[in-house]
Structures are given as C-alpha cells and as structure tokens.
Scaffold this motif. Sequence first.
Motif, PDB file in Angstrom:
ATOM      1  N   ALA A 135     -12.873 -22.914  33.592  1.00 31.81           N
ATOM      2  CA  ALA A 135     -13.230 -23.778  32.461  1.00 31.81           C
ATOM      3  C   ALA A 135     -12.050 -23.965  31.520  1.00 31.81           C
ATOM      4  CB  ALA A 135     -14.420 -23.176  31.716  1.00 31.81           C
ATOM      5  N   ALA A 136     -11.333 -22.880  31.254  1.00 31.37           N
ATOM      6  CA  ALA A 136     -10.187 -22.969  30.351  1.00 31.37           C
ATOM      7  C   ALA A 136      -9.069 -23.815  30.947  1.00 31.37           C
ATOM      8  CB  ALA A 136      -9.673 -21.561  30.044  1.00 31.37           C
ATOM      9  N   GLY A 137      -8.968 -23.790  32.266  1.00 27.84           N
ATOM     10  CA  GLY A 137      -7.880 -24.510  32.916  1.00 27.84           C
ATOM     11  C   GLY A 137      -8.221 -25.921  33.343  1.00 27.84           C
ATOM     12  N   GLY A 138      -9.456 -26.398  33.071  1.00 28.84           N
ATOM     13  CA  GLY A 138      -9.843 -27.739  33.493  1.00 28.84           C
ATOM     14  C   GLY A 138     -10.053 -27.839  34.979  1.00 28.84           C
ATOM     15  N   ILE A 139     -10.421 -26.703  35.605  1.00 32.48           N
ATOM     16  CA  ILE A 139     -10.596 -26.633  37.060  1.00 32.48           C
ATOM     17  C   ILE A 139     -12.081 -26.735  37.389  1.00 32.48           C
ATOM     18  CG2 ILE A 139     -10.267 -25.189  39.106  1.00 32.48           C
ATOM     19  CD1 ILE A 139      -7.883 -23.908  37.647  1.00 32.48           C
ATOM     20  N   ASP A 140     -12.395 -27.470  38.425  1.00 30.78           N
ATOM     21  CA  ASP A 140     -13.782 -27.580  38.869  1.00 30.78           C
ATOM     22  C   ASP A 140     -14.325 -26.213  39.264  1.00 30.78           C
ATOM     23  OD1 ASP A 140     -15.982 -28.089  41.032  1.00 30.78           O
ATOM     24  OD2 ASP A 140     -15.728 -30.022  40.027  1.00 30.78           O
ATOM     25  N   GLN A 141     -15.575 -25.936  38.865  1.00 34.78           N
ATOM     26  CA  GLN A 141     -16.154 -24.617  39.126  1.00 34.78           C
ATOM     27  C   GLN A 141     -16.392 -24.357  40.608  1.00 34.78           C
ATOM     28  OE1 GLN A 141     -16.585 -22.072  37.163  1.00 34.78           O
ATOM     29  NE2 GLN A 141     -15.916 -23.093  35.278  1.00 34.78           N
ATOM     30  N   ARG A 142     -16.366 -25.385  41.418  1.00 33.86           N
ATOM     31  CA  ARG A 142     -16.563 -25.190  42.870  1.00 33.86           C
ATOM     32  C   ARG A 142     -15.267 -24.822  43.586  1.00 33.86           C
ATOM     33  NH1 ARG A 142     -19.720 -30.842  43.026  1.00 33.86           N
ATOM     34  NH2 ARG A 142     -18.204 -31.106  41.321  1.00 33.86           N
ATOM     35  N   ARG A 143     -14.191 -24.790  42.858  1.00 31.88           N
ATOM     36  CA  ARG A 143     -12.905 -24.476  43.455  1.00 31.88           C
ATOM     37  C   ARG A 143     -12.592 -22.988  43.355  1.00 31.88           C
ATOM     38  NH1 ARG A 143     -10.983 -27.733  47.206  1.00 31.88           N
ATOM     39  NH2 ARG A 143     -10.928 -29.904  46.541  1.00 31.88           N
ATOM     40  N   SER A 144     -11.901 -22.501  44.385  1.00 33.72           N
ATOM     41  CA  SER A 144     -11.355 -21.150  44.315  1.00 33.72           C
ATOM     42  C   SER A 144     -10.021 -21.204  43.582  1.00 33.72           C
ATOM     43  CB  SER A 144     -11.139 -20.578  45.719  1.00 33.72           C
ATOM     44  OG  SER A 144     -10.124 -21.305  46.401  1.00 33.72           O
ATOM     45  N   ILE A 145      -9.627 -20.091  43.017  1.00 30.72           N
ATOM     46  CA  ILE A 145      -8.309 -19.997  42.391  1.00 30.72           C
ATOM     47  C   ILE A 145      -7.412 -19.210  43.332  1.00 30.72           C
ATOM     48  CG2 ILE A 145      -7.000 -19.146  40.415  1.00 30.72           C
ATOM     49  CD1 ILE A 145      -9.494 -19.474  38.720  1.00 30.72           C
ATOM     50  N   PRO A 146      -6.343 -19.819  43.797  1.00 25.68           N
ATOM     51  CA  PRO A 146      -5.486 -19.125  44.767  1.00 25.68           C
ATOM     52  C   PRO A 146      -4.977 -17.797  44.223  1.00 25.68           C
ATOM     53  CG  PRO A 146      -4.881 -21.436  44.597  1.00 25.68           C
ATOM     54  CD  PRO A 146      -5.847 -21.171  43.488  1.00 25.68           C
ATOM     55  N   ALA A 147      -4.927 -16.814  45.105  1.00 24.47           N
ATOM     56  CA  ALA A 147      -4.448 -15.487  44.715  1.00 24.47           C
ATOM     57  C   ALA A 147      -2.930 -15.500  44.566  1.00 24.47           C
ATOM     58  CB  ALA A 147      -4.861 -14.462  45.753  1.00 24.47           C
ATOM     59  N   PHE A 148      -2.451 -14.758  43.560  1.00 23.28           N
ATOM     60  CA  PHE A 148      -1.017 -14.588  43.381  1.00 23.28           C
ATOM     61  C   PHE A 148      -0.496 -13.571  44.392  1.00 23.28           C
ATOM     62  CE2 PHE A 148      -2.714 -15.755  39.217  1.00 23.28           C
ATOM     63  CZ  PHE A 148      -1.907 -16.841  38.884  1.00 23.28           C
ATOM     64  N   ALA A 149       0.723 -13.760  44.843  1.00 19.61           N
ATOM     65  CA  ALA A 149       1.324 -12.792  45.761  1.00 19.61           C
ATOM     66  C   ALA A 149       1.547 -11.468  45.029  1.00 19.61           C
ATOM     67  CB  ALA A 149       2.655 -13.323  46.280  1.00 19.61           C
ATOM     68  N   PRO A 150       1.109 -10.328  45.600  1.00 21.49           N
ATOM     69  CA  PRO A 150       1.352  -9.035  44.946  1.00 21.49           C
ATOM     70  C   PRO A 150       2.831  -8.793  44.679  1.00 21.49           C
ATOM     71  CG  PRO A 150      -0.204  -8.798  46.758  1.00 21.49           C
ATOM     72  CD  PRO A 150       0.346 -10.195  46.846  1.00 21.49           C
ATOM     73  N   THR A 151       3.659  -9.280  45.615  1.00 23.64           N
ATOM     74  CA  THR A 151       5.115  -9.189  45.446  1.00 23.64           C
ATOM     75  C   THR A 151       5.718 -10.531  45.826  1.00 23.64           C
ATOM     76  OG1 THR A 151       5.065  -6.845  46.053  1.00 23.64           O
ATOM     77  CG2 THR A 151       7.208  -7.960  46.113  1.00 23.64           C
ATOM     78  N   THR A 152       6.512 -11.086  44.971  1.00 23.64           N
ATOM     79  CA  THR A 152       7.097 -12.389  45.272  1.00 23.64           C
ATOM     80  C   THR A 152       8.093 -12.280  46.412  1.00 23.64           C
ATOM     81  OG1 THR A 152       8.937 -12.152  43.738  1.00 23.64           O
ATOM     82  CG2 THR A 152       6.875 -13.052  42.847  1.00 23.64           C
ATOM     83  N   LEU A 153       8.417 -13.399  46.990  1.00 21.42           N
ATOM     84  CA  LEU A 153       9.378 -13.412  48.091  1.00 21.42           C
ATOM     85  C   LEU A 153      10.719 -12.870  47.629  1.00 21.42           C
ATOM     86  CD1 LEU A 153      10.196 -14.250  50.976  1.00 21.42           C
ATOM     87  CD2 LEU A 153      10.763 -16.519  50.072  1.00 21.42           C
ATOM     88  N   ARG A 154      11.195 -13.314  46.494  1.00 23.27           N
ATOM     89  CA  ARG A 154      12.507 -12.864  46.026  1.00 23.27           C
ATOM     90  C   ARG A 154      12.494 -11.379  45.663  1.00 23.27           C
ATOM     91  NH1 ARG A 154      14.058 -15.888  41.186  1.00 23.27           N
ATOM     92  NH2 ARG A 154      11.829 -16.325  40.913  1.00 23.27           N
ATOM     93  N   LYS A 155      11.411 -10.916  45.047  1.00 28.19           N
ATOM     94  CA  LYS A 155      11.306  -9.507  44.671  1.00 28.19           C
ATOM     95  C   LYS A 155      11.221  -8.624  45.903  1.00 28.19           C
ATOM     96  CE  LYS A 155      10.654  -6.272  41.487  1.00 28.19           C
ATOM     97  NZ  LYS A 155      11.694  -5.924  40.488  1.00 28.19           N
ATOM     98  N   GLY A 156      10.520  -9.093  46.920  1.00 27.54           N
ATOM     99  CA  GLY A 156      10.347  -8.287  48.130  1.00 27.54           C
ATOM    100  C   GLY A 156      11.606  -8.129  48.936  1.00 27.54           C
ATOM    101  N   LEU A 157      12.607  -8.960  48.654  1.00 28.58           N
ATOM    102  CA  LEU A 157      13.843  -8.903  49.434  1.00 28.58           C
ATOM    103  C   LEU A 157      15.039  -8.431  48.616  1.00 28.58           C
ATOM    104  CD1 LEU A 157      13.464 -12.300  51.332  1.00 28.58           C
ATOM    105  CD2 LEU A 157      13.050 -10.022  52.256  1.00 28.58           C
ATOM    106  N   ASP A 158      14.803  -8.020  47.366  1.00 27.85           N
ATOM    107  CA  ASP A 158      15.951  -7.717  46.515  1.00 27.85           C
ATOM    108  C   ASP A 158      16.663  -6.428  46.884  1.00 27.85           C
ATOM    109  OD1 ASP A 158      14.187  -5.837  45.606  1.00 27.85           O
ATOM    110  OD2 ASP A 158      14.074  -6.575  43.543  1.00 27.85           O
ATOM    111  N   LYS A 159      16.068  -5.612  47.780  1.00 31.24           N
ATOM    112  CA  LYS A 159      16.746  -4.390  48.195  1.00 31.24           C
ATOM    113  C   LYS A 159      17.575  -4.577  49.461  1.00 31.24           C
ATOM    114  CE  LYS A 159      13.243  -1.362  46.130  1.00 31.24           C
ATOM    115  NZ  LYS A 159      12.241  -0.282  46.382  1.00 31.24           N
TER     116      LYS A 159
END
Length: 931
Positions: A669-693
């Motif tokens: 509701a706050a984001g103007g998103i239809d209630q029938r839509r799912s909200i995509p999950a964020f990656a627990p670790t970003t691609l760049r963060k996962g490769l920084d080592k």
Amino acid sequence: MNHAQDLVGELRRRGVDDVSDSTLTRALYSSDASLYRVVPQAVARPRHADELLAILDVARTLRVPVTMRGAGTSIAGNAVGPGIVVDTLKHLNHVLAIDPETRTARVQPGVVHADLQRAAAPHGLRFGPDPSTHTRCTIGGMIGNNACGSRALGYGRTVDNVAGMRVAFGTGEVATTGPFTDGPGAVGVGLNDLVDGHLGHVRTEFGRFSRQVSGYSLEHLLPERGRRLDRFLVGSEGTLALVLEATVDLVVDEPDRLLVVLGYPSMAEAADAVPALLASAGTRLIACEGLDARIVDLVRAKGNAVPDLPRGAGWLFAEVAGEGADAIAAQLVAAAGALESRVVSDAGESAALWRIREDGAGLAARSLASPAYSGWEDAAVPPEHLGAWLRDFDELLAAHDLDGVPYGHFGDGCVHVRIDFPFEHGGDEDRGRRVFRDFLTACAHKLRDYGGSLSGEHGDGRARSELLPLMYDAESLRLFAAAKAICDPDNLLNPGNIVDPAPLDADLRPVRPRQRVRPGLQFVHDGGAMGNAVHRCTGVGKCVAPKTTGVMCPSYLATRDEKDSTRGRSRVLQEALDGELVGGLADPAVGEALDLCLACKGCASDCPTGVDMATYKAEALHQQYAGRRRPRSHYTLGRLPQWAALTAPVAPLANRMLKVKPFAALARAAGGIDQRRSIPAFAPTTLRKGLDKLDHRGTPDVWIWADSFTDHFLPQSGHAAIRVLEAAGLTVRVISEDACCGLTWVTTGQLDKARSIMERTLATLAPYVASGVPVVGLEPSCLATLRSDAVELTADPRAAQVAGGVLTFAELLTRLDWTPPDLTGVEVVAQPHCHQSAILGWSADEALLKRAGATVTRVAGCCGLAGNFGMEKGHYEVSVAVAETHLLPTVRAHPDAVVLADGMSCRVQLDDLAGVPAMHLAELLASRLDA
C-alpha cells in the motif's frame, strides 16, 4: 447543452452505448493514415448492425455527418470527418459464416482481413485481395476504397470478390444488394435510370482498365454487367451507403508458391519489364510488385536481416503458384531482361521479403533526408505505360525540387510513393501548401496523358477528389453528383470526398503548429524535438493488428482499444503539442492515453516508422510532473535500485518481514503496489559482495557488469555466468563499483535524476570498455538502457562508447571458439525481455541454444509485467491480460519445458501468475556443464 452532448445523448437514447465525445476520444480519431486532421464531434463504436441504423437515423435527424472507419489505415483522408466517426473495428468484427461449397464468407464490416484468412484457411480457401495492411485492415474498409493489394493481379480487386451486401443509404433505405436479390429499391431504380440515360458515355469512360478506381464505378450498373449495385458501391468511400454486412467470394489458396525476384538498374527500367512479364505468365502471375532499393537499405540500416537480393537499384517481386510453377518461374526469368534474378522457394525467405514490401508505406516515410509524406501515393496507369509514367514522374519531382521513393503494384500499373513535401509547422506553412497543391495538380495533368487514374486502390478522399475534373469530363462529374443525390441527398455520408470535395490542401496535419518544449531527452534521431518524434507516426497502424508475432503493442492486444495502441498514443501526443484540442502534455487525456503503455519499447523495432513510445512516455511524465508531486509508485518502484542498496545490509531481515502478511500488505500500500502482487525477495548477499574476497589481481578476460537487478535480486545469474565463462577457459571479474543504469528513473520520467545516475555510470564503465576487455551485461533491460537511453539522456560522448561496448551474455559466447554444453533433448520455452527483443536482439541467444541441441519455442510479445508497470495499483488486470496473449498459453502448452527468461520482470511475472520458475541463459548452461 452543447450540440456534441445532445448528439451523444441522443445516440445513447437510441441504444448506442459505446459512444464518446471526450477530448481523448476525439483526439484519437482526428486523423487516419493520411495527411489530414479533422476533429469529429463524437465517435461511436456500434455493437450490432441495428446500432449502425440508429446512428444513421440520429445523423439524419440532427443533420450530422457520418464517416465510417475500419482500421483507420486510409491514406487519402477518407476515414476522418467532422461529425460522427463510426469505428467498426471494435465490435463489428465477426466472421458470420464460411460456406466451403459456394466458396463464400459472410462478414461484418469490421472483420480484419487476416482474421477472415484464418477462418477460411482450414477449408483451403482465402480471400483473394490482400493489401499491405492485411494484418489489421477491415473488409468494410476494403469495400470502401476498393482495396487491391499485391495479389489482386491474380485474384482480382475487392470489387471482383464481392458477392453481395446489406447496406443503408443516406436516404435511410436499407437494401440487400447482389446478383440474387428480388429487385432494386427506390435508390437502385434511380441509379439504373441514371445510367440508362447515359449508356454510351458510361460504356466508354468507365472501367477502361483494372485500376481505374477514382470516382464512382458506374460501369457496374450497366445492364450487360448485371446491374450490380453492390459492386457499384465498392470504392464509393462511404459517401453513398453504410455497409451493414457483406458476402465475399473466396478462392482456393494455391500451394507451392514461388517468388521470382528480378533486379534492374532503376525503378523505371523495372517498370519497362512489366508488359513482358504479364505476357509471359498470363493469368498465372499472382503478383508483380516493385520495390526501391532505398526501402531495403533502410531495413538493413535498422540492423534487420534481409534475404539475398539480385543486383539492382530496383526490384520486381513476381509470384506464381500451383502446378507447373517452376516452369512459369523459368519463363518469367527468361522474359524479364533483368540484371540478375533469383527464384525463392523457401517460405521463410519469401515471407521476410514480403514483409519489407508490406512495410513499404512506413519505411518510405523515413527513407529520405527529411520526412516523406503521402498525398500523391496511389496513381495508376495501364501497365504498358508504367515505365514512361515513372520517368515523367521523376521529372515532375525534380521540377518541384522534391524527392520520392516509389514502390507498389507494378503488374497493375499502380505506383505508391512517399514524397518530401516541404511542410513546415509554425513557419512558412503557405510554402508547403503551395508546393503540395502545385505538384499534385501537375501530376494530375500529366497522368491524363496516359489515361491514368488518380487512385488505384486507396480512393480519392481529401487528397485527390478536388482533382477529379482533371481526370473526368463534365458529363462524368454530373453523373457522380447525380448518383450522390440519389443515394445521399442530404450529403451526410462522408462529406468532402468525391462529390463537392474539400480543398486538397485544407486540414493538413503536417503544417499545424507544434508547441516547443524544453526536453529532458536529446531526441537524437529527431533533431532534438519531441514534436518531430511523435510525428513519426503516420497512422499505418501496424500496432493495431489483432494478432502479432512481434512485441508491439501489448496493451492494445489486451484491451483492443485505440487509446492503448502506439498510434493512438502518438495521435494524442501530437494533439497535445498542437494545443488546440488537447491542452499540452499535462492534459488528463495524455495521462489516460499513456497510462497503460508498458514502456516495452516494442514499437521502437516493430513500428515501420520507428516510433519509440517508451521514450515519449518518459518525456511526457518528465514534463507533466516537473515541480509537482508524483504518484507514490514513482518514489518507490521508480527508485527501486536506491531502496535495494539501502536494504542490502539487512536483506535477510527485510525478507522475513515481507513474509508477514500484514507488513507485506502495508508495504504494498505504501509503495503503490497492487495487493495481488508478490514483492521480490532481496538477495541475502549481493553479487559484488559475494565476490569481494576473490583474487582481483591482474587483468581478466571478461568483465561482468553488476547491474542493480542482478546485484541485489538475482546474483545467481551472475554466479552462473562466471561458471560458464570459466569453463570456457576465461578469467572473469565482476566490476566492483556501483554502476546503476537509472532505468527505473527513466520509465517514471524522473529524467534529471536518471541523467545524473547515467553520467556517473558512464564515467565508471567507460574505462573498462576502453580497455578492450569485453564487458558483459546480464539483465536485458539494463543493458538496453545503456544501448538506447544513454545517448538520449546525455550528450556525453562516452554514452555512445559504452552503448557500443557492452555485450549480452550470448553475444560474448558467440564470439568464442567454444563448444556449449549439450542440450540435446532439452525443450526450452524462451521469453525474451521486451527490451532485448527491441534493442539488443535475441538472435544470438536463439542460435546458441539451437547449436547446443535444444528445441526452442520463442514466446512472442511481452510478459506483461514490464518493470514497475505490472506492479502498480490499477494495472494488474491489463498486466495479466498481456501475459495471456502469448506467454501463459505457451507455458501451459509446454508443461515439461525449461522456461528461459533473462529479465527480472519476466521471471517475477511467471512466478506470480504461473508458479513457474524461470532460468537465465547462464543458469541453464551452467546447470549442464557437468552433464
């Protein structure tokens, strides 16, 4: 109450409920595919033939003109009018019956030609004539103009294929016309008496050659021709009667078609060869079309493949079919006198060549240094005079300092052309009008020397009716007026056409003023002007085809409403910059027209004139909301990469919270998103963060650009790409700096911010590109933003450098000496992202998959999510309807297939609507590395 409101109210009282006099609707129907602009009082879209009769009755009572309109593809200006414009395409679009025994079809006037062909095909039949607009033109419109098309040479004109009609004359009389009717009514008797009083004149002046379409075809009322009232009405441009229903003849769809392509030094020399071809093949020649090399060059310049063509600057396309086609083709080659020839038997190649010819009107409009226009685009001469006429025509062009690109139905002596008339908006408009009038008048005088016709299939309309006295003598003109008085004594049916015509230079659209806006975009292909860009649309209407194998136009396919087509939106934007009807870009009509635009960019590649509505929408939103509060979704979805970056440190917590239903509902509701839509999950670790080592020393063989969506939502695509490239023996590194393309800011019209983001990203990526090491992008929409939107957002020269230097994953793999993993036995359903189809191309991906052994089904069209569009409140139903046009039926038809979708939007849509997991190309290849 004003007159328009009274008109609409009376129509509704008479049961015509789909009628509107809104600013939006009147803007949509103010133009057709011609140069003319006439704003109607109201637009009616009848659902039944009885409603057509009610419209006519109201028009007669209130003395309001009526103009019939099919798909709005009229090039002569005969589908625009000042009173009621009647759109038959919306509802009166049914094939009522197919009779294989009599080889006839009974249709409503708004039936699309291609839909009739689909209905007839199971019986081995087809409707003979096929205009280049066959994917969207209506049978009623074809009857109105006596349309012909490429194959009229073999199958006849529309008039030759009409078996009967039910019509309503301007007098109110309803008649069933045709060879087996009981007899003529009052109108029919009056017309027969008229012709009987002038038999000698009608016999000698009318029907002299097949493409004598101009004026009224009185020859069909001759007693020896059966007094065919139905065929007399064909080509009368809706000025005599309204078509309620039609019965048309069908022909056998001959198999084994061969296309003979013949090359000549010039179009005139190609025309010289036509009589020999006609004599050689006789009635076996189904089509004989002319095509100028400049049209083909434009197709190649857009990056589209063109099948091999013989040497020449102009070509003839000659088609034969059926038994003995090989021998006929050989005869044609022998008789042609061509520089080179080629016989094309492959159906795919033939279809590609015919598509170029069919897109001729749109392509020719952009084939010269300045825009080219219709107006004198339809003249016809007896074919034996065609070469001489083209040479004289070239001299006329040169004498008026004009240029044009000819093409058309050379076997029938009919030439289409687009001409660079010097129309100026807001400047010396009188010069443009004067040159236009002088040139058309000079052409009409010269055409008379050849016994030619002003129109060969498009009708006279507003463009040529004034010139009829230069083609016909005074007695013929008196007969036209008398026929009009018998059928439509009050001059209510499509006034301004044929009889008592409007001046040919009145109501010209190109000379109207255009408000200059200070654009947020560069409009690099349109001289920096939004007005030039939106006027790319000439109205040919490829975007209103009810079925398509391309992307354009997904919202129209879902709603079948003119306002949701590329053409409709272009018309409203043109009117907004005109300022008379639509009050600028902030007018509510603009917002309504653009609301359901998915910004898919399908039109950028599929529209023959190169309309890019996604770009125009971004600019319109930028102008509309400058200094104003924006919709909520612009601050959330429109800035998604920013919120994703802020959320990254706490992504696991955010994902857990979004699984709590009340919190997720509040977030939507706050984001103007239809209630029938799912909200995509964020990656627990970003691609760049996962490769920084990883070891970052040295120069890699490949750089991977971590776009915002791959980095924050789908890092698994990046990891898979690394695995595949390393398996190919390459050293791979991910660019560590943040480099967002700004796509979500672009699509929501936040162009100032998008520009600053893009310029930072260009500064980041340019050194990597300049190093010569390949840079690969994985999210198609982001990569397409670099390739197309970067140069629109900024004049920074690095924009072009980066646009040309970042590759798709498949493009890189195609360059490698590398064997892909074996995909034999793997069935793949692939949904290319819209931006990939339109900007990047998907041919490298398809070739790679097939090379690996996969069976590939490519989904046409758009997935329907399209970034923020399908997520926003108010768009869900249309988003689903778009998915149901192509994507979801294809997925359901292949339940065991691997579903491939590189774009995040497509993957979210598949997950939401079908519960189907989709893979990136890199993930599919990586999954088979150890197989």
